[in-house]
Every structure is written in C-alpha cells, then in structure tokens.
Design a protein around this motif. Sequence first.
Motif, PDB file in Angstrom:
ATOM      1  N   ARG A 250      56.139  44.784  52.450  1.00 24.18           N
ATOM      2  CA  ARG A 250      55.572  45.987  51.858  1.00 24.18           C
ATOM      3  C   ARG A 250      54.463  45.648  50.872  1.00 24.18           C
ATOM      4  O   ARG A 250      53.434  46.335  50.815  1.00 24.18           O
ATOM      5  N   ASP A 251      54.645  44.599  50.089  1.00 24.22           N
ATOM      6  CA  ASP A 251      53.604  44.190  49.144  1.00 24.22           C
ATOM      7  C   ASP A 251      52.318  43.825  49.875  1.00 24.22           C
ATOM      8  O   ASP A 251      51.218  44.150  49.408  1.00 24.22           O
ATOM      9  N   GLN A 254      50.718  47.051  51.060  1.00 23.77           N
ATOM     10  CA  GLN A 254      50.154  47.772  49.914  1.00 23.77           C
ATOM     11  C   GLN A 254      48.842  47.138  49.470  1.00 23.77           C
ATOM     12  O   GLN A 254      47.892  47.831  49.095  1.00 23.77           O
ATOM     13  N   ASN A 255      48.768  45.829  49.545  1.00 20.51           N
ATOM     14  CA  ASN A 255      47.547  45.149  49.145  1.00 20.51           C
ATOM     15  C   ASN A 255      46.389  45.492  50.084  1.00 20.51           C
ATOM     16  O   ASN A 255      45.248  45.698  49.646  1.00 20.51           O
ATOM     17  N   TRP A 256      46.680  45.544  51.382  1.00 25.03           N
ATOM     18  CA  TRP A 256      45.646  45.954  52.331  1.00 25.03           C
ATOM     19  C   TRP A 256      45.215  47.409  52.088  1.00 25.03           C
ATOM     20  O   TRP A 256      44.028  47.736  52.159  1.00 25.03           O
ATOM     21  N   LEU A 257      46.166  48.267  51.785  1.00 20.65           N
ATOM     22  CA  LEU A 257      45.826  49.661  51.497  1.00 20.65           C
ATOM     23  C   LEU A 257      44.933  49.755  50.259  1.00 20.65           C
ATOM     24  O   LEU A 257      43.935  50.497  50.254  1.00 20.65           O
ATOM     25  N   ASP A 258      45.278  49.003  49.210  1.00 22.86           N
ATOM     26  CA  ASP A 258      44.438  49.000  48.008  1.00 22.86           C
ATOM     27  C   ASP A 258      43.024  48.538  48.327  1.00 22.86           C
ATOM     28  O   ASP A 258      42.037  49.090  47.821  1.00 22.86           O
ATOM     29  N   TYR A 259      42.933  47.516  49.164  1.00 26.98           N
ATOM     30  CA  TYR A 259      41.627  46.983  49.529  1.00 26.98           C
ATOM     31  C   TYR A 259      40.768  48.031  50.229  1.00 26.98           C
ATOM     32  O   TYR A 259      39.599  48.239  49.870  1.00 26.98           O
ATOM     33  N   TYR A 260      41.333  48.717  51.206  1.00 26.59           N
ATOM     34  CA  TYR A 260      40.552  49.709  51.949  1.00 26.59           C
ATOM     35  C   TYR A 260      40.247  50.942  51.104  1.00 26.59           C
ATOM     36  O   TYR A 260      39.190  51.565  51.261  1.00 26.59           O
ATOM     37  N   LYS A 542      39.897  31.378  48.755  1.00 30.03           N
ATOM     38  CA  LYS A 542      40.593  32.664  48.726  1.00 30.03           C
ATOM     39  C   LYS A 542      39.652  33.773  48.262  1.00 30.03           C
ATOM     40  O   LYS A 542      39.703  34.897  48.779  1.00 30.03           O
ATOM     41  N   ASN A 543      38.827  33.465  47.267  1.00 27.05           N
ATOM     42  CA  ASN A 543      37.888  34.478  46.784  1.00 27.05           C
ATOM     43  C   ASN A 543      36.916  34.905  47.870  1.00 27.05           C
ATOM     44  O   ASN A 543      36.522  36.068  47.951  1.00 27.05           O
ATOM     45  N   MET A 544      36.522  33.964  48.702  1.00 27.51           N
ATOM     46  CA  MET A 544      35.552  34.283  49.751  1.00 27.51           C
ATOM     47  C   MET A 544      36.179  35.031  50.918  1.00 27.51           C
ATOM     48  O   MET A 544      35.559  35.918  51.495  1.00 27.51           O
ATOM     49  N   PHE A 545      37.443  34.692  51.263  1.00 31.22           N
ATOM     50  CA  PHE A 545      37.998  35.211  52.505  1.00 31.22           C
ATOM     51  C   PHE A 545      39.222  36.114  52.335  1.00 31.22           C
ATOM     52  O   PHE A 545      39.490  36.935  53.204  1.00 31.22           O
ATOM     53  N   LEU A 546      39.975  35.965  51.238  1.00 32.21           N
ATOM     54  CA  LEU A 546      41.251  36.662  51.153  1.00 32.21           C
ATOM     55  C   LEU A 546      41.340  37.683  50.027  1.00 32.21           C
ATOM     56  O   LEU A 546      42.140  38.614  50.111  1.00 32.21           O
ATOM     57  N   VAL A 547      40.576  37.505  48.958  1.00 33.74           N
ATOM     58  CA  VAL A 547      40.715  38.386  47.798  1.00 33.74           C
ATOM     59  C   VAL A 547      40.188  39.775  48.130  1.00 33.74           C
ATOM     60  O   VAL A 547      39.037  39.939  48.536  1.00 33.74           O
ATOM     61  N   LYS A 548      41.063  40.771  47.955  1.00 32.78           N
ATOM     62  CA  LYS A 548      40.680  42.154  48.233  1.00 32.78           C
ATOM     63  C   LYS A 548      40.836  43.031  47.001  1.00 32.78           C
ATOM     64  O   LYS A 548      40.142  44.012  46.843  1.00 32.78           O
ATOM     65  N   THR A 549      41.809  42.707  46.136  1.00 37.67           N
ATOM     66  CA  THR A 549      42.079  43.507  44.951  1.00 37.67           C
ATOM     67  C   THR A 549      42.204  42.588  43.741  1.00 37.67           C
ATOM     68  O   THR A 549      42.199  41.358  43.866  1.00 37.67           O
ATOM     69  N   GLN A 550      42.359  43.235  42.571  1.00 42.21           N
ATOM     70  CA  GLN A 550      42.535  42.450  41.362  1.00 42.21           C
ATOM     71  C   GLN A 550      43.824  41.636  41.413  1.00 42.21           C
ATOM     72  O   GLN A 550      43.875  40.505  40.941  1.00 42.21           O
ATOM     73  N   ARG A 551      44.865  42.214  42.009  1.00 43.20           N
ATOM     74  CA  ARG A 551      46.115  41.463  42.149  1.00 43.20           C
ATOM     75  C   ARG A 551      45.899  40.229  43.011  1.00 43.20           C
ATOM     76  O   ARG A 551      46.447  39.159  42.746  1.00 43.20           O
ATOM     77  N   ASP A 552      45.091  40.357  44.046  1.00 44.43           N
ATOM     78  CA  ASP A 552      44.755  39.196  44.877  1.00 44.43           C
ATOM     79  C   ASP A 552      44.072  38.115  44.058  1.00 44.43           C
ATOM     80  O   ASP A 552      44.331  36.921  44.221  1.00 44.43           O
ATOM     81  N   GLU A 725      51.481  54.480  42.935  1.00 49.64           N
ATOM     82  CA  GLU A 725      51.733  53.679  41.752  1.00 49.64           C
ATOM     83  C   GLU A 725      53.098  53.011  41.887  1.00 49.64           C
ATOM     84  O   GLU A 725      54.052  53.608  42.363  1.00 49.64           O
ATOM     85  N   LEU A 726      53.191  51.773  41.433  1.00 42.43           N
ATOM     86  CA  LEU A 726      54.456  51.052  41.480  1.00 42.43           C
ATOM     87  C   LEU A 726      55.152  51.212  40.144  1.00 42.43           C
ATOM     88  O   LEU A 726      54.542  50.989  39.094  1.00 42.43           O
ATOM     89  N   VAL A 727      56.400  51.612  40.182  1.00 45.88           N
ATOM     90  CA  VAL A 727      57.153  51.836  38.956  1.00 45.88           C
ATOM     91  C   VAL A 727      58.309  50.849  38.884  1.00 45.88           C
ATOM     92  O   VAL A 727      59.051  50.694  39.842  1.00 45.88           O
ATOM     93  N   GLU A 728      58.431  50.189  37.785  1.00 44.91           N
ATOM     94  CA  GLU A 728      59.577  49.297  37.602  1.00 44.91           C
ATOM     95  C   GLU A 728      60.759  50.139  37.149  1.00 44.91           C
ATOM     96  O   GLU A 728      60.673  50.895  36.189  1.00 44.91           O
ATOM     97  N   VAL A 729      61.876  50.032  37.836  1.00 42.76           N
ATOM     98  CA  VAL A 729      63.021  50.873  37.554  1.00 42.76           C
ATOM     99  C   VAL A 729      63.927  50.212  36.546  1.00 42.76           C
ATOM    100  O   VAL A 729      63.967  48.992  36.425  1.00 42.76           O
TER     101      VAL A 729
END
Length: 767
Positions: A250-251, A254-260, A542-552, A725-729
């Motif tokens: 799922r993470d 979610q990262n791909w969704l954030d990127y797009y 990674k910055n050139m090919f994999l980084v899509k979001t700040q978390r990346d 948004e991700l919420v810590e429970v």
Amino acid sequence: MATLQDITVSAFINILIAFAFLLAFALLRIQPINDRVYFSKWYITGSRTSPRRSGNFVGKFVNLNLRTYLTFLNWMPQAMRISEAEIIDHAGLDSAAFLRIYVLGLKIFVPITVIALLVLLPVNLSNGMLSFLKRDLVTSDIDKLSISNVRPKSLRFFVHIGLEYLFTIWTCFMLYKEYDYIASMRLKFLASQSRRAEQFTVVVQNVPRPPGKSISDAVDQFFRTNHPDHYLCHQAVYNANKFAKLSKKRDRLQNWLDYYQLKFERNPNKRPTTKKGFWGLWGERVDSIEHYKQQIKDLEKTMALERQTIIKDPKSVLPVAFVSFDSRWGAAVCAQTQQSRNPTKWLTCWAPEPRDVYWKNLSIPFISLTIRRLVISLLVFALVFFYMIPIAFVQSLANLDGLVRVAPFLRPVIETEFVKSFLQGYLPGLALKIFLLVLPAILMFMSKMEGYISLSMLERRTAAKYYFFMLVNVFLGSIVTGTAFEQLHAFLHQAPTQIPRTIGVSIPMKATFFITYIMVDGWAGIASEILRLKPLIIFHLKNMFLVKTQRDRELAMNPPRVDFPETIPSLQLYFLLGLVYAVVTPILLPFIVVFFAFAYLVYRHQVINVYNQRYESGAAFWPHVHSRIIASLLISQLLLFGLLSTKKAANSTPFLIALPILTLSFHKYCKHRFEPAFWKFPLEEAMAKDIADHTAEPDLNLRAYLADAYLHPIFRSFEVDEEEELVEVRVNKHQTHVPGPTSTSGNVCYYDPEHPQHYTYQREAEP
C-alpha cells in the motif's frame, strides 16, 4: 613473505588511496547537490535545510563560494569541537560509547608502543638467530625485529615476559577505568531520560494457553494475581507478518499516487496516464490517478479483512505479551524475578524500546528456538571452515617465496620487483577484505533465524559470530595457513622434531601480513567510510530515476547507522593483533595506533553528521567489548607461552603461568562489579525516578501513555478521508469512539485531535 620493500609499496598505495578519498570527500561535502548525503543526520533532526532551495540554477548543484574551498579541511576541527555530552544528546549513548572504544585503543596502545619500540626492538635485533636459518626458512629484514630473532634458551626472554606482565597490568587498568566510566554513563543516562515506555514494560514469553481462555485473558489474570499492586495493562501480540506485506504494498501504491498527483498539479492541462501491465510497460492505458486510487481502495479492503481476521482468529494470538506497570519499580521487580515454579513458563525480561522490537521473530514458537539455535550454531561452524579455502588462497598470495621453492615454474610470474611487491604487500590484504564483504549479511540472516526479538540483540549476536569468525579464520587461520605456505619447503624436508622450532620461528613473521591488512582495512578502508561513495552514487541514481515525492527523497537519503555487527568485531581484531604482537613483533604497533587515531576522527564526524541510530540500548554492548579484549589478552599470553616453549626457554617460561590466572580473576571481578548495571535496573534507582515523576506530575494518566506504545507498527497508519492523509492511530479506551481499526490488544483505535503531530503529510519534492 612481505619484505620491507613490499610493506613500503603497500604503505605508499594505501596512503595515496586514503589521501585521494579524503580530498574527494572534502570537495564533495561542500557541494549543495550532495548535502543530504554528508549531513543526513541534521536533516532527520530538522536542524538543516537544503542549500538548493536558494541561489541561482547553477548554485543549486555547485558551490560557487570560492572561500569555502580554502577551508575544505575544517571538518576535522569541527568533528573534535563537540563535547561528549553534546554527542550523547545529539546521537545517543550507543554512539558515544562506540567512540569510546577508539579512545580506549589509543589509551592502551600509545604507551605500549613507545615502551615496546624502545625496549624490545634492540633486544630482538641484536641476537641474530635468523641469519643462521636463512637456508632453511623464508625470512625478511622485518623478521629481525621480532622474537624469532632471539636464540633458544636466551636470558633475553625474561625481558619479553616482564613486558607481557607490564602490558597486561596496563591494559587491565585501562579496561577497569573505562568499564567504570561507561557503567556510570549508562546509569546517568537512564536516570536523566524522560519517561519512556520500556521503563515501565516487560516482555513475557512462553505464555501457557489455558483451556477455554484466550492468551490475553490468561496474561491479565496472571498479572492481576501475582502483581496486583503495580500491574497496569498489557498489549497482546499477533502474527501480522502477512498484513505487514500488504502494508508495504500500500505504501508503494500511495507513493505512485502522490507522484502522479504532483505531476498533474504542475501541469493541470494534461492528465497523467499509465499502462496497466507489468511496471507500466504494456497493457491498456488508463488514467494514472484514478488507477492508483482504485488499486489502493481495493487493497485497503483486503487489509481491513486481513486485520479483522488477525484480531478475531485465536490462532493469530502469540504466546507473547508486552506487560506494563504503573511504576518503574514494579516493572523492575517483574523483569528481574522468576514468575512461575516452572522456569520455562512466563519468562520475563525488560522489553526493548518500541523502535528496537523485531516484530517478525515474535511469531516464532518458543519451543522451536532451541532447535533453531542449535542448527545455526552448526551452520556457523560449517561456514567458518568453508571460509578456510579463501583464507588459504589469500595466504598463498602473501607467501610467494615459499611456493616458488616448491614450484620453481612460478618464478617468471613474479620476477618483476614491483609486481612481486604489489602481490605480497597490497593484494593479500585487499583480497581478504573482499572475501569478508558479504559475511556480515550472512551472519545477520543466521541471527534472525535464531529468533531474537530485538534489533540490538540481533546485532550483538551477529557481532559475536563475526568475532568468532575473525578469530578463527582471519587470525588463527592466517597464521596456520600462512606458516604452512611460508615454510612449505622446510616442512617437506625437515625432520619431524624440527617442526615445532619452525612454527615457533614462523608465527611472529606473520606480522607482515597483518600489517598489510591493517593498511588496507584500517587506513584506506576508513577513508572510504567517510567518502561514502556507494551511498552517494545510489542517492543520485535514485534522484534521477526513482524519486517521485518528498518521502522518496528522504528514503533515498538512506541515513545509515553505526554498523555494530561488523565494526565492533573488526575493532576487537585490532585489539587482538596489538596485544598478541606487542611482545612478539612490536613493529606492528605503530600501524595499530595510526588506525585508532584516524578511525576515531572519521567516526566522530560520521556520528555527528551522518549516522542515525534505529534504537538506543544504553551501551548494552560494552560488556561484550570488555570480555573480548580480555580474551585477546589471554590469547596473547597463551601464544607467548607456546612460542617460548618452542624456544626451549625452560627457565623463563614458567613465569607466565600466573598471568592467565590473574587475568581471569580480574575479568571475574569486573563481571560482578559492573555487568549488572547493563542487564538490570537497580530498585533504588527505579524508586527514586518514580518518586520524582509523581512529584512533578501527580495527575499523569500513565495508562493512556502506555496503551499503544507496543502496538504493531502496521496498525498505526490508515486512511481516514478523501485527501489521502495518513493518520497515526492511538489506542486509548478512555476516549470517545471514532471509527477505526481494532488494536492488537482488543481495544479500539482512536485518533486524538489534541495531538496533530500524528498526521503525516506528503510534501512536494524539491527541484
């Protein structure tokens, strides 16, 4: 065998490599594009922001301030400027205690080196025994500085024995002072810490499953009965390994969704699309945002079902629980006492801190742990003997002269002086270093299979295996196989009665091989540690090919931690070499001293700027460090005893008998005096801390503080609204119900709006 010329060539190569690494590091660290690699610790603490956020386009990548290039070596004084107390506050006690090992090495070996060089070198050099053995043995000029050059039955051996006593007393004195200091640091650190969950919690293993009751009910009843005044609550543990895999998937989605989504925000006129096939390489083309939203939605339904299955299925409940008490005193009594008349049931010990828990191993049945550890022990022994093959190959490189005597056809291969110097002086140490690269990962895998439930224990067990390997293969294996290759001609042509003499003369000569290894591993290797070339390359790839979001980007930074399983055993090998060869071949000692000084400077810089520890054990590894230095002392004494026996020194050798006995007595005293501070929490300290807490916060709701401290990490994040948004429970059964997943303790998960830090936002990646 490496000659003085070979050692010189090796020193030149390694010093050149180390200088090149240091120069490259000094220039690369001041470039804005590399800032996250060389100062990752400060980014994690939030004390540093990227210099690429300001300046022109070129300034985002290259440092245009010429003045900084004139002071590019200022990292050295900066690393020494921070005090030890500041390092503890900044990086923790584990990191500070790790640096103390290098300080201890300098305290032990600097005086020993001075005395050994001033006293022993003249004693060894002036006797001249090796000049009579050149026809039988392979020797070099360096060997004339060792005990091998002293004639049998010589009274000069009393000098070696006297210095062995002196060096042992000095080493034990420094070990005592350092153990006392580290133990005091640990108690002070624990007393100064603010309230932490592990101070009130014990882990209970091998909980018996009563008929007609759940594990959770059994734990609750047992501790209410046997600890009625201090038992507070408990956290049951579930086998959630399958759920953890779904959570990781799922993470990624979610990262791909954030990127797009970020891509669409930058260019609203064009919706991003992707193909549904493998890695988006083929298949039907669909809207990327809607595609990943739907995949996440479907996966969350699967996760919800799996979560409910885990919680409702009694078979998912493990016979393990985290039990919390209303005071440190109550937890200390429970953790340090036997709970049941059956010593194999209701096993309690201090819970590791939540970051330190290795959740996967909690699901291993207790009954299988003994079998697992027996099997792994056998595999470790098999691995040690398997590695004798590459060790023998390395020694064949280090002892070309011995091979040439038996196989003269190899002579044309090594006729060139530089080639011979390179093969004997540099290549053996490099080859041994390469063979050892994959070993820590293999040993860590074996430790995980043994079933230990904390990362700190896994690393300590891995370090123990690695030390055993270094002792048997790198030290003893190199001596045995190296001696065999060096004196192969002598072994084949001498009478059997002369073999002990040959071994006694040859073992001190192996110092030349260890000198080359120290220069490769301890000089050039340490310089490569500060350069961090591999993490630097991976970060930019990674910055050139994999980084899509700040978390990346934060994940690409990948701040390392002090690699205790590999670094500490390697350090203990240097203690072993220094103590063994201090009396036997003292010319090795300056190389040891240079290593400790250089490594201390480099690792101090890394601890301050780079390393980020995953857990804090309060220097729990120090008793192992102390014990293995004591073991090094014993090995040095026994080897010297054996060497003098081959030298027919019957008049002087008996004086060494008392030394191992005194050393073991000292170790036993230190074990009883200091070691309890590392495994137990004094009730006096616990009560004092509890009283101080009650005085400062008389109305503290400790139940709410501890309720979800040991909640499995995979249950801590879930989606609550349409904005992704991700919420810590948090688990708190005293709050008003808000819909959410059920916790592993059977309580209901809640979101506390008074703690906004439990939100985790996805920020746009910087350019």
